[in-house]
Design a protein around this motif. Structure first.
Motif, short mmCIF file in Angstrom:
data_model
loop_
_atom_site.label_atom_id
_atom_site.label_comp_id
_atom_site.label_asym_id
_atom_site.label_seq_id
_atom_site.Cartn_x
_atom_site.Cartn_y
_atom_site.Cartn_z
N LYS A 157 20.10 -59.23 -28.13
CA LYS A 157 19.25 -60.31 -28.07
C LYS A 157 19.67 -61.51 -27.46
CE LYS A 157 17.44 -61.06 -32.35
NZ LYS A 157 17.35 -61.62 -33.88
N CYS A 158 21.05 -61.80 -27.76
CA CYS A 158 21.54 -63.00 -27.02
C CYS A 158 21.63 -62.84 -25.64
CB CYS A 158 22.96 -63.02 -27.64
SG CYS A 158 22.92 -63.77 -29.42
N ARG A 159 22.14 -61.42 -25.28
CA ARG A 159 22.15 -61.02 -23.55
C ARG A 159 20.78 -61.42 -23.04
NH1 ARG A 159 26.42 -61.67 -21.56
NH2 ARG A 159 28.28 -61.27 -22.53
N LEU A 160 19.69 -61.14 -23.55
CA LEU A 160 18.24 -61.39 -23.10
C LEU A 160 18.08 -62.92 -22.98
CD1 LEU A 160 16.06 -59.55 -22.26
CD2 LEU A 160 14.92 -59.82 -24.37
N VAL A 161 18.40 -63.66 -24.10
CA VAL A 161 18.48 -65.13 -24.13
C VAL A 161 19.26 -65.61 -22.78
CG1 VAL A 161 19.18 -67.34 -25.20
CG2 VAL A 161 17.96 -65.32 -26.56
N LEU A 162 20.60 -65.17 -22.72
CA LEU A 162 21.23 -65.84 -21.56
C LEU A 162 20.64 -65.27 -20.29
CD1 LEU A 162 24.80 -64.87 -23.13
CD2 LEU A 162 23.79 -67.06 -22.77
N TYR A 182 13.15 -71.34 -20.16
CA TYR A 182 13.50 -71.80 -21.42
C TYR A 182 12.73 -71.49 -22.55
CZ TYR A 182 14.84 -75.21 -24.87
OH TYR A 182 15.11 -75.82 -26.05
N MET A 183 11.41 -71.44 -22.65
CA MET A 183 10.51 -71.19 -23.62
C MET A 183 10.95 -69.60 -24.05
SD MET A 183 7.03 -73.27 -23.42
CE MET A 183 6.52 -72.85 -21.76
N LEU A 184 11.20 -68.74 -22.91
CA LEU A 184 11.29 -67.17 -23.39
C LEU A 184 12.75 -67.07 -24.02
CD1 LEU A 184 10.50 -65.62 -19.86
CD2 LEU A 184 9.43 -65.17 -22.05
N ALA A 185 13.55 -68.07 -23.73
CA ALA A 185 14.69 -67.97 -24.51
C ALA A 185 14.95 -68.55 -25.84
CB ALA A 185 16.15 -68.81 -23.75
N GLU A 186 13.97 -69.39 -26.07
CA GLU A 186 13.66 -70.20 -27.37
C GLU A 186 12.97 -69.22 -28.32
OE1 GLU A 186 13.76 -73.76 -29.05
OE2 GLU A 186 15.68 -72.63 -28.03
N LEU A 187 12.16 -68.10 -27.73
CA LEU A 187 11.36 -67.51 -28.60
C LEU A 187 12.28 -66.42 -29.53
CD1 LEU A 187 8.68 -65.42 -26.21
CD2 LEU A 187 8.42 -67.05 -28.16
N PHE A 188 13.64 -66.36 -29.07
CA PHE A 188 14.56 -65.90 -29.94
C PHE A 188 15.40 -66.90 -30.73
CE2 PHE A 188 13.97 -63.26 -26.34
CZ PHE A 188 13.95 -61.93 -26.67
N GLN A 189 14.96 -66.93 -32.14
CA GLN A 189 15.51 -67.69 -32.74
C GLN A 189 16.93 -67.72 -33.35
OE1 GLN A 189 14.21 -71.03 -33.90
NE2 GLN A 189 13.33 -70.40 -31.81
N LEU A 190 18.06 -68.07 -32.65
CA LEU A 190 19.37 -67.75 -32.82
C LEU A 190 20.09 -68.46 -34.10
CD1 LEU A 190 20.54 -67.84 -29.04
CD2 LEU A 190 19.70 -65.86 -30.66
N ASP A 191 19.46 -69.54 -34.53
CA ASP A 191 20.04 -70.12 -35.60
C ASP A 191 18.69 -71.39 -36.03
OD1 ASP A 191 22.05 -72.32 -33.43
OD2 ASP A 191 19.86 -72.37 -33.61
#
Length: 1158
Positions: free
Chosen positions: A548-553, A451-460
């Motif tokens: 970027k979003c694909r990495l988050v997902l 989850y924190m890895l996903a949170e590194l990418f600030q999407l909004d």
């Protein structure tokens, strides 16, 4: 007592700075106490000479805050191995780990490292790297192997050690004499804090227990059990807490030269003397202080920032004397002289050696020096463990390292908004943490790390309350203060212990790095840290939003899998009841509170529940960003697929959430708004539906797996209506409108006003826009229905009226939305559209006669045209002025002018003579025409300026024609006829002037001039005097000569037509039939004028002058050529002839050039 005096501060009374100067040697040292469990230093008791330290004081072995944990230790100087002391400190001071601190360790380990070149003792330490910080812990290899014999763990290390380092080993027990010396030290410390300083006998059983404790302290295993998460984890804790407690009396941030260290110390500090703090030491008077002891004393005082040392000398336990020594004088003591600069060089060299070679985060390194050996070796135990094909959990450091990596990353995440450069560090920490852990044993840390890895990418910018922080601080073993006696004992023990010194290791290939001689450590800058401490920490910042979003997902999916695997196996899930219908509600606000398990068997409030909420929300945001990016790329099928997934994630979130946070509701409104945008775009681009359908149906493997995870909690059907790809544009517009309405309802009822105010304005704007689109859609349908019945006699049908009502209702609602946000420009545009709707209604009310021709202008038409005018005027009033929104102002202005012009034209062409008098109709036509003319902006330079000029010219031409007609048909009042004649002349003149300024209206110019000539001819017919007639005819001929400009433009366009004749695709704007018709009028009119001029000139009784006679000759010549001209020649030749004949008259009239140039 210790608990009463606990203080956590960044600089307490023992903090400060001091620079130690010794001749040419100078080192910089600064110590800041980060934490202290001891009370402020109190004075020590000065023992009387001849005090027998072999007798125990009354307070012996009782807990005392002044001594800290040393007070609860049997001997006060236990040297049990504590492999996780650095982790306990790191957990407590997580802010320091990663970048700020170079080393975290027990002060005893630091001293042992800095004494390597001076000491023959063995060194065995575990080294771990976290960011640029090294964690050092004692690794008691003997105790480890004793434990291995009992449990079977670490057998691979034991075999490796025996094969490469020592063929045979055995543990040597300490002698009773050594334990007695420890007991004397312990009693001395208790005496020093006793108020009267006298020996008080204690019961014999207490002393017996102490001696028994002495024996068990060394023999009992102190190494914590290998971490095994197969034991049940308690709620709210992700890991076991055994053995990770920070038990030091004080934790100190020590800066030694340029090396920053976080050290733990148990050294008791007393007050007294000239300084606020002193350290207390006990020495056997028969044993001189050696270098090792001096360095030990000096480093202890530096670390604790103690300026003075009090030494108590004894002989066989009998106190002899006290001596006070300044810390800066310790390096110069007799028999223990050493260079502080050399110690500094040793520290820098060891740190550089470790940083250069301990490069892999998460690996356990072993720094080893055999007793009596000059060689120091560094092994990578993690790599050796992998080669031994044993599970990684058999390395007891694996879990503490992983948890520390996680905690450091988590701490950095809290500050990520302050410094984005740490993103790469956080990512590397988390990836290494995940690599170390087994998903089945530690699903919570695995899920949280993903989850924190996903949170590194600030999407909004939507921020959420985390609410899932877990305390990872553990507790367990104790540590204690030790003094120099231990070092000396180790020296003696190592000389006779089983560490092999007789032969060097047979094979060094397993070592990561080797210091060939400890003497090298004393050479300044012998080892330099050239290795980049974090070679792979660069954060992968991609400009591609989809990537970027694909990495988050992908991270979200791994996190969801970890959570799901910790709940139940899929086969254990309850099957859905096929007879129970799934409610297909389009929108909902807040789910009722959950009191039972979720669909997957998850209990509310558990870490799985909280983690799923965060992962579902993150996935929803990622899909939202993907949809937004696809919308910007005009990939509307893909955009609808992504927003569908975003809303399905939100549906999953709602299904397990007891209520929705305002920020979540705010984000949900954004999703609904975007869904509305996409549906609107699909409705406007219906022609590309096949391509959009293909995009919509495509799905990646990650998308499918995330959807599978969602289905464990929800049917994900709540928003199916909003996200279907329909084929009907009207349905898509309705769905778009519903999405905006739902977002509006949420913002007005579910979200606090101050939070959603900005978004509410955006949603209202979207609502106004979609209602305008729907109004235009229904209006165009009505116009198309009307066009189908063109020329057919019919009345207004019910279907048309229904479409008008729908359109008008949508426009009205749209205006209310725009008025709510004071959007005057869009309000004006909607009023303009209503005006257009009124004009369509007016056109539908036109009367068709039985011969399928246009009837008189009807009252219904007049009513709707006047309504249209009213709406256009309201639109202009809404705008206020042209400045700031000139394009909209010009558009409304043009439509208003057009409506007045259309109304006047229909009144003029299809005059309702059956209902109104001719004079009234003429007044209304004139009034409407003049109003239309008033809105023709002839001054402002714009794209519409030629259109305005053309319309103004047309208005003047029509008015001139009307007054011309009135003048011809008027009988009676001569003053009225004169007025009509003057108005006709005036409007003809203005129309000609405007048409001449336009290069694209030659036919209109020619027609106007011919009408003006006809008007002059009619005027001449009513004149009696030959002279007056001659003057009128001359004026008419001058007007006729002005037609040369029109013929010139016609000739030019005819030439262009000939050149493009071969190109079938080209089309000319010139109406050739109209030109032929007008030339058919021009020729006889021209002939008539010339003939009448010749007759009147020759019939005169007076003799003609020279000039007049010349004019008559020209008239005759032109007239003759005009009569002899071939009628069957091509049009362009006839036009050329007319231009030539008019040119012959030019010198005579002299008017053409002047008028043309105007």
């Amino acid at each position: 007592l210790a608990a009463l005096f606990q203080v956590r501060t960044d600089c307490d009374t023992a903090a400060g700075s001091n620079v130690i100067c010794l001749g040419n040697n100078e080192v910089k040292s600064r110590a800041v106490v980060k934490y202290s469990a001891a009370p402020p230093p109190s004075s020590y008791a000065l023992l009387q000479e001849k005090t027998d330290l072999k007798l125990p004081p009354a307070n012996w072995l009782r807990e005392n805050a002044q001594l800290g944990t040393a007070g609860t230790t049997v001997l006060g100087s236990s040297r049990k191995s504590k492999p996780f002391t650095s982790f306990g400190m790191a957990y407590d001071f997580i802010d320091c780990i990663g970048d700020d601190v170079d080393v975290v360790s027990d002060s005893e380990n630091i001293k042992k490292l800095l004494k390597i070149p001076y000491s023959k003792s063995h060194v065995s330490m575990a080294v771990h790297r976290v960011g640029s910080t090294l964690l050092l812990d004692e690794l008691d290899i003997q105790e480890l192997f004793m434990r291995s014999s009992q449990t079977g763990d670490w057998t691979w290390l034991k075999e490796f050690y025996q094969r490469l380092i020592d063929q045979k080993w055995q543990r040597k027990k300490k002698s009773k004499e050594q334990w007695n010396e420890k007991a004397i030290l312990s009693k001395f410390l208790y005496y020093s804090i006793n108020s009267d300083g006298t020996a008080v006998p204690v019961p014999s059983d207490t002393e017996q227990a102490a001696e028994e404790g002495c024996g068990t302290a060394a023999e009992g295993p102190s190494w914590p059990a290998t971490y095994n998460s197969s034991t049940t984890e308690s709620e709210g804790s992700a890991i076991p807490k055994e053995g990770l407690r920070n038990d030091f009396v004080r934790n100190i941030l020590w800066t030694f030269e340029d090396i920053h260290m976080l050290v733990g110390s148990n050294m008791p500090i007393f007050g007294g003397g000239r300084y606020p703090a002193v350290s207390l030491r006990l020495r056997d008077n028969n044993k001189p202080i050696n270098v090792l002891t001096g360095i030990d004393y000096w480093l202890d005082n530096l670390m604790c920032n103690v300026p003075e040392l009090v030494m108590c000398f004894h002989v066989n336990g009998i106190v002899q004397k006290y001596e006070m020594i300044k810390t800066e004088d310790i390096p110069d003591l007799e028999n223990s002289m050493f260079s502080t600069r050399v110690v500094k060089d040793i520290a820098q060299n060891i740190l550089s050696f470790l940083k250069s070679n301990c490069t892999k985060e998460g690996h356990t390194y072993w720094l080893f020096k055999a007793s009596g050996s000059d060689i120091v070796k560094l092994y990578d135990l993690t790599t050796l463990c992998e080669e031994a094909a044993e599970e990684k959990c058999q390395n007891p450091f694996t879990l503490p390292v992983a948890v520390l990596l996680y905690k450091v990353a988590s701490n950095m995440m809290l500050k990520k908004s302050q410094n984005r450069k740490n993103y790469g560090t956080i990512r590397t920490l988390l990836l290494n943490c995940i690599k170390l852990l087994d998903e089945e044993r530690h699903p919570q840390i695995i899920a949280s790390a993903h989850y924190m890895l996903a949170e590194l990418f600030q999407l909004d910018d939507v921020s959420e309350d985390e609410g899932n922080g877990e305390s990872l601080r553990g507790g367990g073993s104790e540590d204690s203060y030790s003094d120099e006696e231990e070092e000396e004992e180790e020296e003696e023990e190592d000389e006779s212990c089983s560490y092999s010194t007789s032969s060097e290791p047979q094979d060094d290939s397993k070592a990561v790095a080797v210091i060939k001689s400890v003497g090298e450590l004393s050479v300044p800058e012998k080892y330099k840290s050239t290795h980049q401490i974090r070679p792979n920490c660069a954060f992968p910042v991609s400009q591609d939003k989809e990537e970027k979003c694909r990495l988050v997902l992908s991270y979200v999916l791994k996190g969801l899998k970890a959570v799901d695997n910790s709940i139940k196996k899929e086969s254990d899930l309850p099957a859905a009841d096929p007879s129970t219908p799934i409610p297909l509600k389009l929108f909902h606000l807040v789910r009722p509170s959950l009191k039972v398990t979720t669909r997957s068997g998850m209990l509310p409030g558990t870490w799985q529940h909280r983690m799923k909420l965060q992962l579902f929300l993150k996935a929803s945001k990622a899909y939202f960003v993907l949809s937004d990016a696809a919308t910007n790329l005009l990939k509307y099928g893909r955009a609808l697929r992504y927003i569908k997934l975003a809303l399905q994630c939100h549906d999953g979130y709602c299904s397990i959430s007891g209520g929705l946070h305002p920020q979540v509701l705010l984000f949900h409104c954004q999703c609904l708004s975007l869904c509305g945008d996409v549906q609107l775009m699909l409705a406007q681009n219906a022609s590309n539906r096949a391509a959009y359908l293909e995009e919509y149906n495509y799905q990646t493997k990650d998308d499918q797996e995330i959807l599978h995870c969602l289905h464990r909690e929800s049917s994900c059907q709540a928003f199916s209506m909003a996200t279907d790809l329909a084929s009907d544009p009207e349905y898509q517009l309705i769905v778009s409108s519903k999405c905006y309405e739902a977002a509006h309802d949420l913002l007005t009822s579910g979200v606090p006003k101050d939070l959603g105010q900005e978004q509410l304005g955006q949603v209202l704007k979207r609502l106004g826009n979609i209602r305008n689109e729907m109004g235009v859609f229904y209006m165009n349908q009505a116009a198309a229905m009307q066009a189908e019945k063109q020329g057919v006699r019919r009345s207004v049908c019910v279907a048309e009226q229904e479409l008008w009502k729908k359109s008008f209702s949508c426009f009205e609602k749209g205006m209310q939305d725009f008025n709510a946000i004071s959007d005057s420009v869009n309000t004006a545009l909607l009023l303009c559209n209503i005006g257009r709707l009124m004009r369509i209604c007016a056109q539908a009310h036109c009367v068709t006669t039985s011969e399928h021709s246009r009837g008189e202008f009807s009252p219904g038409e007049a009513l709707y045209y006047n309504k249209a005018i009213d709406y256009y005027q309201r639109a202009l009033k809404s705008l206020g002025c042209r400045e700031g929104h000139s394009a909209v102002w010009d558009s409304v202005n043009w439509e208003l002018s057009t409506t007045y012009f259309t109304l006047a034209t229909l009144l003029q062409d299809y005059a309702p003579l059956s209902r109104k008098a001719q004079e009234q109709i003429e007044r209304e036509v004139t009034e409407s025409m003049m109003k239309s003319l008033r809105y023709c902006d002839l001054q402002t330079e714009s794209a519409r300026q030629p259109l305005y000029q053309y319309r103004a010219a047309t208005i003047h031409h029509r008015l001139a024609s009307m007054y011309h007609s009135c003048y011809r048909n008027q009988v009676g009042d001569e003053s009225v006829r004169k007025q009509h004649k003057a108005l006709a002349e005036q409007h003809y003149s203005k129309a000609v002037r405007l048409f001449i300024s336009l290069s694209e209206a030659p036919c209109e110019l020619l027609r106007t001039l011919l009408e003006r000539v006809a008007f002059a001819e009619f005027t001449m017919a009513g004149q009696n005097s030959s002279a007056v007639k001659l003057k009128t005819l001359t004026g008419a001929l001058e007007i006729m000569c002005e037609t040369r400009h029109a013929f010139k433009l016609i000739h030019k366009e005819l030439l262009e037509q000939q050149e493009k004749a071969s190109d079938s695709s080209s089309s000319s704007e010139l109406n050739t039939e109209e030109v032929v018709k007008l030339t058919g009028i021009f020729e006889p009119s021209f002939s008539f004028l010339l003939l009448q001029l010749i007759k009147l000139s020759t019939a005169s009784k007076r003799k003609l002058g020279g000039k007049e006679e010349e004019q008559v000759k020209i008239y005759k010549n032109v007239y003759s050529r005009l009569l002899r001209a071939e009628k069957s020649v091509p049009l362009i030749q006839r036009v050329s002839l007319f231009m030539e004949l008019l040119d012959q008259l030019k010198p005579t009239t002299g008017s053409d050039e002047a008028r043309s140039s105007s």
